[in-house]
Design an enzyme around this catalytic site. Structure first.
Site, PDB file in Angstrom:
ATOM      1  N   ARG A  57      17.725 -12.000  32.303  1.00  0.00           N
ATOM      2  CA  ARG A  57      18.500 -10.950  31.619  1.00  0.00           C
ATOM      3  C   ARG A  57      19.449 -10.381  32.665  1.00  0.00           C
ATOM      4  NH1 ARG A  57      16.587  -6.152  27.659  1.00  0.00           N
ATOM      5  NH2 ARG A  57      16.725  -7.955  26.297  1.00  0.00           N
ATOM      6  N   HIS A 101      23.021 -12.509  23.034  1.00  0.00           N
ATOM      7  CA  HIS A 101      21.564 -12.304  23.017  1.00  0.00           C
ATOM      8  C   HIS A 101      20.948 -13.329  22.048  1.00  0.00           C
ATOM      9  CE1 HIS A 101      17.850 -10.446  23.724  1.00  0.00           C
ATOM     10  NE2 HIS A 101      18.012  -9.261  23.188  1.00  0.00           N
ATOM     11  N   GLN A 111      17.218 -13.083  20.684  1.00  0.00           N
ATOM     12  CA  GLN A 111      17.082 -12.047  19.658  1.00  0.00           C
ATOM     13  C   GLN A 111      17.520 -12.586  18.299  1.00  0.00           C
ATOM     14  OE1 GLN A 111      16.062  -8.644  19.807  1.00  0.00           O
ATOM     15  NE2 GLN A 111      16.091  -9.015  17.619  1.00  0.00           N
ATOM     16  N   ASP A 142      23.199  -2.107  15.603  1.00  0.00           N
ATOM     17  CA  ASP A 142      22.665  -2.068  16.972  1.00  0.00           C
ATOM     18  C   ASP A 142      23.119  -0.738  17.561  1.00  0.00           C
ATOM     19  OD1 ASP A 142      21.565  -2.745  19.430  1.00  0.00           O
ATOM     20  OD2 ASP A 142      23.062  -4.271  19.928  1.00  0.00           O
ATOM     21  N   CYS A 191      17.945  -4.900  16.338  1.00  0.00           N
ATOM     22  CA  CYS A 191      17.198  -5.596  17.392  1.00  0.00           C
ATOM     23  C   CYS A 191      16.282  -4.665  18.172  1.00  0.00           C
ATOM     24  CB  CYS A 191      18.163  -6.304  18.336  1.00  0.00           C
ATOM     25  SG  CYS A 191      19.253  -5.183  19.250  1.00  0.00           S
ATOM     26  N   ARG A 206      10.257 -12.133  17.981  1.00  0.00           N
ATOM     27  CA  ARG A 206      10.691 -12.490  19.335  1.00  0.00           C
ATOM     28  C   ARG A 206       9.640 -13.403  19.969  1.00  0.00           C
ATOM     29  NH1 ARG A 206      14.303  -9.340  22.040  1.00  0.00           N
ATOM     30  NH2 ARG A 206      14.311 -11.098  23.479  1.00  0.00           N
TER      31      ARG A 206
HETATM   32  N1   CP Z   1      15.754  -6.297  21.573  1.00  0.00           N
HETATM   33  C1   CP Z   1      15.511  -6.406  22.891  1.00  0.00           C
HETATM   34  O1   CP Z   1      15.981  -7.319  23.570  1.00  0.00           O
HETATM   35  O2   CP Z   1      14.684  -5.445  23.374  1.00  0.00           O
HETATM   36  P1   CP Z   1      14.374  -5.149  24.908  1.00  0.00           P
HETATM   37  O3   CP Z   1      15.634  -4.611  25.533  1.00  0.00           O
HETATM   38  O4   CP Z   1      13.276  -4.101  24.861  1.00  0.00           O
HETATM   39  O5   CP Z   1      13.922  -6.407  25.574  1.00  0.00           O
HETATM   40  N1  NVA Z   2      23.381  -4.472  22.580  1.00  0.00           N
HETATM   41  C1  NVA Z   2      22.190  -3.985  23.222  1.00  0.00           C
HETATM   42  C2  NVA Z   2      21.027  -4.846  22.883  1.00  0.00           C
HETATM   43  C3  NVA Z   2      19.731  -4.382  23.485  1.00  0.00           C
HETATM   44  C4  NVA Z   2      18.587  -5.294  23.187  1.00  0.00           C
HETATM   45  C5  NVA Z   2      22.401  -3.925  24.723  1.00  0.00           C
HETATM   46  O1  NVA Z   2      22.977  -4.879  25.279  1.00  0.00           O
HETATM   47  O2  NVA Z   2      22.014  -2.947  25.342  1.00  0.00           O
END
Ligand code: CP
Ligand code: NVA
Length: 315
Positions: free
Chosen positions: A111, A138, A141, A229, A272, A300
């Protein structure tokens, strides 16, 4: 070890048949372990002896726990690494990090911020790399979201989805998914926000049925599902606290009862997570009967287990 690892970087990288096979496997594993303890290892231990390194440059709850539990259920093990505690945090290159980790582990999940970091890692790694969120996308997700939609609504190609709110990394992966799974995607976002024109062009060139505009009600009309989101993603320029202008831009895109009423009577609500309750979605919608947000979170685990098997079972 293979010279061309099975990376999972973007939904756009795969054809529909491959993605559907992954989702089928996810559903089979989910159905097969109903009522079992969460720590029960799958009978065939498909990733026995394998180790997944998980690098986090941004916070996470769902991704971190679901990948960790998923690897254990597949018979494998994990290492959770924070870039701040690695030499990566003081200047070692991503490529060298990839080369070193490839000597120790069987797969790398990351990530990170810029998409170029993901690509540099994948290019230098000799083990599979999985994208667990970048500023660009993502995909894990959205694979879980596709599983959730299939469970609740069946054939994805017959659905219309409304995406309302920010135009962000999750939106980009929904555009990729729209092309691959065949659903209609109506996107509504504030006019002050610049959409990702390259991703929209890619979607249109690849047969995605996408509509883009700034009217949430119009997008929601006849939708089978409304998706939103957070208004401020991790690492956004505004990710520092209160910003009234931003709030004013986004408030017409809040998912509330009035917006849900524009969609079909049996429309789903998806997010998400993490949600900023009573900003992008009201408590009433989030906790209401149309919300499937915790199914998405659970999926997930199942979708990523299928992705892990796809990437790592043959390396
Ligand atoms: N939706 C998602 O990726 O959640 P986290 O940021 O908690 O991993
Ligand atoms: N769009 C959000 C998704 C989090 C899972 C972010 O990138 O923070």
């Amino acid at each position: 070890m293979s010279n061309s690892p099975n990376h999972f970087l973007e939904i756009s990288q795969f054809d529909s048949a491959t993605l559907n096979t992954i989702l089928d496997d996810a559903q089979t594993m989910k159905d097969g372990r109903k009522g079992q303890p969460k720590g029960m290892v799958e009978a065939d231990k498909p990733l026995a002896g394998k180790i997944l390194a998980m690098i986090f440059e941004k916070p996470s709850t769902r991704t971190r726990v679901s990948f960790d539990v998923g690897m254990r259920q597949l018979g494998g093990e994990t290492l959770v690494l924070s870039s701040a505690d690695m030499q990566l945090g003081r200047g070692e290159s991503i490529a060298d990090t990839a080369r070193v980790l490839s000597r120790f582990v069987d797969g790398i999940m990351i990530r990170t911020t810029g998409n170029e970091k993901l690509l540099e890692l994948a290019d230098a790694a000799t083990v599979p790399v999985i994208n667990a969120l970048t500023d660009f996308s993502h995909p894990c997700q959205v694979m879980a979201d596709m599983q959730t939609l299939r469970e609740h609504k069946g054939d994805l190609s017959k659905l219309k989805l409304a995406w309302v709110g920010d135009f962000n990394n999750v939106t980009n992966s929904f555009i990729h998914a729209s092309a691959r799974f065949g659903f209609e995607l109506d996107i509504a976002f504030p006019k002050e926000i610049e959409p990702n024109h390259d991703v929209l062009s890619w979607g249109r060139d690849n047969g995605a049925k996408i509509t883009v505009g700034h009217d949430a009600d119009a997008a929601a009309k006849n939708a089978d599902c409304i998706v939103t989101d957070t208004w401020i993603s991790m690492g956004d320029a505004n990710d520092t606290g209160e910003n009234k202008n931003l709030h004013n831009q986004f408030s017409p895109f809040q998912v509330n009862d009035a917006l849900m009423d524009k969609a079909k009577g049996d429309a789903l609500f998806m997010h998400c997570l993490p949600a900023h309750r009573n900003e992008e979605v009201t408590d009433k919608v989030m906790d209401g009967p149309q919300s499937v947000v915790f199914d998405e979170a659970e999926n997930r685990l199942h979708a990523q287990k299928a992705i892990l098997k796809f990437c790592m079972s043959e390396t």
